[in-house]
Write a protein that holds these residues in place. Structure first.
Motif, PDB file in Angstrom:
ATOM      1  N   ALA A  99       0.840  -1.213   0.000  1.00 25.64           N
ATOM      2  CA  ALA A  99       0.000   0.000   0.000  1.00 25.64           C
ATOM      3  C   ALA A  99       0.869   1.255   0.000  1.00 25.64           C
ATOM      4  O   ALA A  99       0.596   2.226  -0.719  1.00 25.64           O
ATOM      5  N   ILE A 100       1.946   1.238   0.789  1.00 26.80           N
ATOM      6  CA  ILE A 100       2.871   2.377   0.859  1.00 26.80           C
ATOM      7  C   ILE A 100       3.492   2.638  -0.514  1.00 26.80           C
ATOM      8  O   ILE A 100       3.608   3.779  -0.968  1.00 26.80           O
ATOM      9  N   HIS A 101       3.874   1.554  -1.191  1.00 25.86           N
ATOM     10  CA  HIS A 101       4.475   1.658  -2.530  1.00 25.86           C
ATOM     11  C   HIS A 101       3.500   2.308  -3.512  1.00 25.86           C
ATOM     12  O   HIS A 101       3.886   3.136  -4.341  1.00 25.86           O
ATOM     13  N   SER A 102       2.224   1.960  -3.393  1.00 27.78           N
ATOM     14  CA  SER A 102       1.232   2.439  -4.361  1.00 27.78           C
ATOM     15  C   SER A 102       0.976   3.941  -4.269  1.00 27.78           C
ATOM     16  O   SER A 102       0.498   4.556  -5.220  1.00 27.78           O
ATOM     17  N   ILE A 103       1.308   4.555  -3.126  1.00 34.56           N
ATOM     18  CA  ILE A 103       1.084   6.010  -2.997  1.00 34.56           C
ATOM     19  C   ILE A 103       2.401   6.789  -3.102  1.00 34.56           C
ATOM     20  O   ILE A 103       2.457   7.986  -2.825  1.00 34.56           O
ATOM     21  N   GLY A 104       3.487   6.089  -3.493  1.00 35.78           N
ATOM     22  CA  GLY A 104       4.758   6.782  -3.720  1.00 35.78           C
ATOM     23  C   GLY A 104       5.523   7.109  -2.463  1.00 35.78           C
ATOM     24  O   GLY A 104       6.355   8.007  -2.444  1.00 35.78           O
ATOM     25  N   ARG A 105       5.254   6.374  -1.372  1.00 34.27           N
ATOM     26  CA  ARG A 105       5.931   6.646  -0.102  1.00 34.27           C
ATOM     27  C   ARG A 105       7.030   5.617   0.174  1.00 34.27           C
ATOM     28  O   ARG A 105       7.580   5.557   1.259  1.00 34.27           O
ATOM     29  N   ALA A 106       7.354   4.786  -0.823  1.00 38.60           N
ATOM     30  CA  ALA A 106       8.280   3.678  -0.615  1.00 38.60           C
ATOM     31  C   ALA A 106       9.734   4.106  -0.757  1.00 38.60           C
ATOM     32  O   ALA A 106      10.053   5.007  -1.533  1.00 38.60           O
ATOM     33  N   SER A 107      10.613   3.441  -0.030  1.00 37.57           N
ATOM     34  CA  SER A 107      12.060   3.678  -0.163  1.00 37.57           C
ATOM     35  C   SER A 107      12.613   2.944  -1.378  1.00 37.57           C
ATOM     36  O   SER A 107      13.516   3.429  -2.050  1.00 37.57           O
ATOM     37  N   LEU A 108      12.104   1.735  -1.625  1.00 30.71           N
ATOM     38  CA  LEU A 108      12.517   0.946  -2.789  1.00 30.71           C
ATOM     39  C   LEU A 108      11.340   0.833  -3.740  1.00 30.71           C
ATOM     40  O   LEU A 108      10.258   0.404  -3.340  1.00 30.71           O
TER      41      LEU A 108
END
Length: 437
Positions: free
Chosen positions: A355-364
């Motif tokens: 979910a974090i990745h999908s909103i552009g908040r991911a480190s990788l």
């Protein structure tokens, strides 16, 4: 009732493990905060001899989750278990980004442990993430999966009324959840994710990231029980989940009835192998990767639910261990039972990370592309240029025919009439390209 598609702030995340399939429906606030609105999970426990049925059973689990959470018609962002994904860290010389892309493809061919067709793209889905540069040398995380494996899973997911968003792998999803939930952690830390087929280890220190999988997980423990008591795998699994625990120091089983004590001793023996593999991996990380010894660990994954696993590993590894909580920066909506989430938080890392990745908040940022998705995206990129190219070509041909037939003066008048159409097509093309970027 509103269709899920109508809610642009809704994010559907799916985590497909070897024995557990979890789905969460999140909403995003105006400040990019995530709230878990709905959550459900399904277990897919199979005898290893019935491996061929796994995809069908996973499909049945997804169908149940889609219905329970009312997400038919939604875009789903999902992560695939580390067992099927190949991860390598590749050192790269100082190159500009176009050369880096080619070099990463070349490195994939050198490192992937299974034979590749001449067309690498058809055999593998490859994605990469460049780590922060240190001096002239750069490092990339190379993530690959057999295209046929990813395509089969994606086809199963899409067949239940979902469309594909971003596709991550469980390891990088878990790391993204860790960085998001523990942003101030500066000390060298290890994440121990005990899955069904394997245990994934993640080492993190001051922005550095290293991972390795060990082929010992929950199924390894269940198989040991089945062998010891000469019972079926499914009966051993039932025994493990209802009566299993890890016996404490030196096989101490005081106060337990004989059957439970025997079971606890068998489990301890299997877990001792896991602990020694973790130690060996840490030694490799320190010696080969110049990493620091972790000063603490976070425990997660379905295999961590066996009573006394945390205490046993603390004793064997000699460092304090806590259960991982990926929910520090994720809110819980009214549709979710807080007690369930607090009880199961340690198995939610992959789901939260997706979910974090999908909103552009991911480190990788890892995005594996199933073949059908890659073709669709490539066609969408080409479409405006193809349409415009064809329109200009047709207009050009008409102008040429007019010139030859009617003489130049008449042709100039007709071309003057055509010109506004060409101009409007060109401006439409320009607008489309800007939208793509």
């Amino acid at each position: 009732q509103k269709s899920p598609m109508a809610n642009s702030r809704q994010i559907v995340a799916l985590n497909v493990g070897s024995q557990r399939v979890s789905m969460g429906v999140f909403s995003k606030t105006s400040k990019d905060a995530l709230i878990l609105d709905r959550y459900a999970t399904r277990l897919v426990v199979l005898d290893p001899s019935a491996e061929g049925l796994r995809l069908t059973k996973i499909g049945e689990a997804i169908a149940g989750l889609v219905q329970e959470l009312n997400v038919k018609g939604s875009v789903v962002n999902y992560s695939v278990s580390g067992q099927s994904v190949f991860i390598r860290f590749v050192k790269l010389p100082a190159l500009d980004d176009t050369d880096v892309e080619q070099l990463i493809r070349f490195e994939a061919q050198q490192h992937v442990p299974f034979p590749l067709d001449h067309n690498v793209q058809e055999t593998l889905s490859i994605t990469d993430h460049l780590l922060p540069a240190k001096g002239l040398e750069r490092e990339a995380i190379l993530v690959a999966i057999k295209a046929e494996d990813l395509d089969s899973l994606n086809d199963e997911i899409v067949s239940h009324g979902l469309s594909t968003g971003k596709v991550d792998c469980a390891l990088t999803s878990l790391y993204n959840a860790y960085v998001d939930s523990y942003p101030d952690e500066k000390e060298p830390v290890m994440l121990i994710d005990i899955g069904a087929k394997s245990t994934d280890l993640i080492y993190s220190e001051q922005g550095r990231f290293f991972t390795r999988s060990i082929s010992a997980g929950g199924i390894f423990v269940t198989s040991a029980i089945a062998r010891e008591f000469n019972i079926s795998f499914m009966e051993a699994e039932r025994l493990k989940t209802t009566s299993g625990l890890v016996s404490m120091s030196n096989g101490q089983t005081e106060g337990l009835d004989p059957a439970t004590a025997n079971l606890a001793t068998v489990i301890r023996t299997a877990m001792t192998r896991l602990a020694s593999e973790i130690q060996r991996t840490t030694n490799h990380y320190r010696a080969q990767m110049s990493g620091s010894a972790p000063v603490k660990a976070y425990l997660c994954g379905g295999g961590a639910s066996l009573p006394y696993t945390k205490e046993f590993l603390e004793d064997k590894l000699g460092i304090p261990i806590s259960f991982f909580n990926p929910m520090h920066n994720v809110g819980v909506g009214s549709g979710v039972d807080v007690n369930t989430i607090s009880r199961e938080a340690f198995i939610l890392g992959g789901l939260i990370g997706t979910a974090i990745h999908s909103i552009g908040r991911a480190s990788l940022n890892i995005d594996l592309e199933p073949t059908a998705v890659a073709k669709k995206r490539a066609n969408q990129k080409k479409m405006p240029a193809i349409i415009v190219g064809a329109a200009i070509a047709v207009l050009g041909a008409a102008a040429y025919a007019v010139t030859g037939y009617m003489g130049e003066k008449k042709a100039e008048e007709i071309l003057a009439g055509v010109q506004p159409t060409v101009t409007s097509i060109k401006s439409a093309q320009s607008a489309l390209r800007q939208k793509e970027q």
